[in-house]
Design an enzyme around this catalytic site. Structure first.
Site, PDB file in Angstrom:
ATOM      1  CG  ASP A  57     -26.210  37.012  98.428  1.00 32.51           C
ATOM      2  OD1 ASP A  57     -25.060  36.779  97.984  1.00 32.51           O
ATOM      3  OD2 ASP A  57     -26.737  38.143  98.385  1.00 32.51           O
TER       4      ASP A  57
ATOM      5  CB  ALA B 194     -21.822  38.465 102.667  1.00 31.76           C
TER       6      ALA B 194
ATOM      7  CG  PHE C 293     -21.565  47.057 101.486  1.00 27.72           C
ATOM      8  CD1 PHE C 293     -22.448  46.532 100.555  1.00 27.72           C
ATOM      9  CD2 PHE C 293     -22.057  47.438 102.729  1.00 27.72           C
ATOM     10  CE1 PHE C 293     -23.804  46.400 100.846  1.00 27.72           C
ATOM     11  CE2 PHE C 293     -23.410  47.304 103.035  1.00 27.72           C
ATOM     12  CZ  PHE C 293     -24.283  46.781 102.094  1.00 27.72           C
TER      13      PHE C 293
ATOM     14  CE1 TYR D  56     -13.870  45.959 100.681  1.00 26.96           C
ATOM     15  CE2 TYR D  56     -11.931  46.707  99.473  1.00 26.96           C
ATOM     16  CZ  TYR D  56     -12.836  45.718  99.792  1.00 26.96           C
ATOM     17  OH  TYR D  56     -12.703  44.474  99.233  1.00 26.96           O
TER      18      TYR D  56
ATOM     19  CG  PHE E 178      -3.261  41.477  94.895  1.00 25.48           C
ATOM     20  CD1 PHE E 178      -3.268  40.666  96.030  1.00 25.48           C
ATOM     21  CD2 PHE E 178      -2.386  42.539  94.859  1.00 25.48           C
ATOM     22  CE1 PHE E 178      -2.400  40.908  97.103  1.00 25.48           C
ATOM     23  CE2 PHE E 178      -1.509  42.792  95.922  1.00 25.48           C
ATOM     24  CZ  PHE E 178      -1.517  41.977  97.037  1.00 25.48           C
ATOM     25  CG  ASN E 179      -7.034  44.883  90.832  1.00 23.94           C
ATOM     26  OD1 ASN E 179      -6.179  45.024  91.713  1.00 23.94           O
ATOM     27  ND2 ASN E 179      -7.753  45.886  90.393  1.00 23.94           N
TER      28      ASN E 179
ATOM     29  NE  ARG F   7     -10.622  54.497  91.183  1.00 23.92           N
ATOM     30  CZ  ARG F   7     -11.002  53.259  90.860  1.00 23.92           C
ATOM     31  NH1 ARG F   7     -12.169  53.053  90.278  1.00 23.92           N
ATOM     32  NH2 ARG F   7     -10.206  52.233  91.084  1.00 23.92           N
TER      33      ARG F   7
HETATM   34  N1  UDP Z   1      -9.512  52.549  86.174  1.00 21.95           N
HETATM   35  C1  UDP Z   1      -9.557  53.494  85.140  1.00 21.95           C
HETATM   36  N2  UDP Z   1     -10.756  53.780  84.585  1.00 21.95           N
HETATM   37  C2  UDP Z   1     -11.936  53.198  84.995  1.00 21.95           C
HETATM   38  C3  UDP Z   1     -11.874  52.228  86.049  1.00 21.95           C
HETATM   39  C4  UDP Z   1     -10.649  51.946  86.603  1.00 21.95           C
HETATM   40  O1  UDP Z   1      -8.527  54.032  84.746  1.00 21.95           O
HETATM   41  O2  UDP Z   1     -13.006  53.536  84.455  1.00 21.95           O
HETATM   42  C5  UDP Z   1      -8.211  52.194  86.769  1.00 21.95           C
HETATM   43  C6  UDP Z   1      -8.135  52.486  88.275  1.00 21.95           C
HETATM   44  O3  UDP Z   1      -7.680  53.799  88.489  1.00 21.95           O
HETATM   45  C7  UDP Z   1      -7.132  51.423  88.727  1.00 21.95           C
HETATM   46  C8  UDP Z   1      -7.350  50.256  87.762  1.00 21.95           C
HETATM   47  O4  UDP Z   1      -8.049  50.806  86.647  1.00 21.95           O
HETATM   48  O5  UDP Z   1      -5.827  51.881  88.556  1.00 21.95           O
HETATM   49  C9  UDP Z   1      -8.180  49.136  88.369  1.00 21.95           C
HETATM   50  O6  UDP Z   1      -9.357  49.713  88.930  1.00 21.95           O
HETATM   51  P1  UDP Z   1     -10.556  48.851  89.471  1.00 21.95           P
HETATM   52  O7  UDP Z   1     -11.623  49.814  89.924  1.00 21.95           O
HETATM   53  O8  UDP Z   1     -10.951  47.842  88.442  1.00 21.95           O
HETATM   54  O9  UDP Z   1      -9.954  48.042  90.689  1.00 21.95           O
HETATM   55  P2  UDP Z   1      -9.195  48.544  92.035  1.00 21.95           P
HETATM   56  O10 UDP Z   1      -7.743  48.548  91.688  1.00 21.95           O
HETATM   57  O11 UDP Z   1      -9.754  49.890  92.403  1.00 21.95           O
HETATM   58  O12 UDP Z   1      -9.532  47.491  93.013  1.00 21.95           O
END
Ligand code: UDP
Length: 323
Positions: A31, A74, A76, A141, A169-170, A276
């Site tokens: 790392d 590893a 970004f 990305y 996913f998340n 966003r």
């Molecule tokens: N989100 C939000 N407020 C924040 C951060 C994230 O409403 O301060 C929302 C974002 O728009 C998305 C979800 O939460 O719909 C998950 O965002 P995150 O950045 O955790 O993961 P991503 O889906 O971008 O990989």
């Protein structure tokens, strides 16, 4: 197995390394510590500080180590940053990753497990997103990760190295010892919990005018221990493949806030802000192949359990890894 873990001091890499060590594997963590933390290196692992961009050093290390498998965490991973500085993403997530693939081939590695992402799908043409759904990334990305999926496909065909591209996913949650510590923090669950810790006044919800039942974006939150389980299963898979890793359950931003209120007992004030850029309304995984071919099944399907694990980690590490 003797495993080389690139990015093992990062959020998901540290939890996976711990999981591999708990299951009797030998782990070497490589790392750069650019985004990773020395404190996130499991004390049972061998640690090498280095950057995948340093091809000669990497080749040397891997030839000496005679590893059987590589796991590649590893990278970004900030969508917004990738829209401002695409070169940074292609250099690291693609060029440096190619150095790692070359070193793996030249040093006789048999199995390569790659951290890919749901961002390779862009605005998905179907929900749930299946492993066969068309990949049309909408930011550098996601594109950089998709490019490296393709590199692996060709390396596998030409050099015979077996690989698994695991599309997270998340990723969320924490283990007893390892959790999420990004600077700056942009992810939903850690930010919500910073409100509960009293570090922020409120959470800004990015848009409540999406075409979803409560108007906020829906995501599929998957515990890092379930990701770790998939990595170990991928090591032993008989053939190469691409797999989506999610629970199949979608939760809205508002539902996550509500679950965090219950876990922490904090009111967690919210403010509705603008959307966003680059956020699709819904991302939900269809993981049929992962379940069928890897025999993988997520164990943490409940958002509260995931949030609880992070809340517990924060009691021990209120400022993440910094003292
Ligand atoms: N989100 C939000 N407020 C924040 C951060 C994230 O409403 O301060 C929302 C974002 O728009 C998305 C979800 O939460 O719909 C998950 O965002 P995150 O950045 O955790 O993961 P991503 O889906 O971008 O990989």
């Amino acid at each position: 197995m003797k495993i080389f873990v690139a990015g093992g001091a990062g959020y998901i890499g540290s939890a996976c390394s711990e999981y591999l060590l708990n299951h009797g594997h030998q782990v070497t963590i490589f790392d750069s510590l650019i985004t990773g933390h020395k404190e996130a290196v499991d004390h049972r692992a061998t640690f090498i500080k280095g950057d995948l961009a340093d091809r000669a050093f990497l080749m040397d290390v891997m030839k000496q180590g005679k590893y059987e498998a590589v796991m590649h965490f590893a990278a970004f991973s900030l969508v917004g940053e990738s829209m401002k500085d695409p070169g940074k993403y292609f250099r690291n997530n693609l060029c440096s990753a190619i150095n790692l693939a070359d070193a793996a081939v030249e040093s006789g590695v048999k199995s390569f497990v790659f951290s890919s992402t749901a961002a390779t799908f862009g605005e998905p043409e179907e929900i749930p997103i299946r492993e066969t759904t068309k990949q049309l990334p909408i930011n550098p990305y996601g594109e950089s990760k998709l490019c490296f999926e393709k590199v692996l496909k060709w390396y596998s065909q030409i050099y015979g190295i077996k690989y698994a591209a695991l599309r997270y996913f998340n990723a969320a949650g924490a283990t007893e010892n390892f959790g999420e510590d990004h600077n700056p923090e942009t992810h939903l669950i850690p930010i919500i919990l910073q409100v509960a810790q009293g570090k922020r006044e409120k959470i800004m919800i990015y848009g409540d005018d999406y075409e979803t039942p409560d108007g906020t974006c829906i995501r599929d939150y998957i515990h890092i221990l379930d990701l770790a389980q998939a990595h170990m299963k991928a090591l032993n898979a008989p053939r190469s493949g691409h797999y989506n890793l999610g629970t199949g359950n979608g939760l809205s931003v508002k539902e996550i806030v509500e679950a965090a209120r219950k876990v922490t007992g904090h009111p967690i004030p919210v403010e509705i802000g603008p959307r966003r850029a680059g956020d699709p309304a819904r991302l939900i995984a269809g993981s049929e192949l992962a379940r069928k071919e890897l025999g993988w099944k997520p164990e943490f399907e409940n958002a509260s359990t995931i949030i609880e694990s992070v809340w517990k980690w924060l009691q021990k590490h209120p400022n993440g890894y910094s003292k």
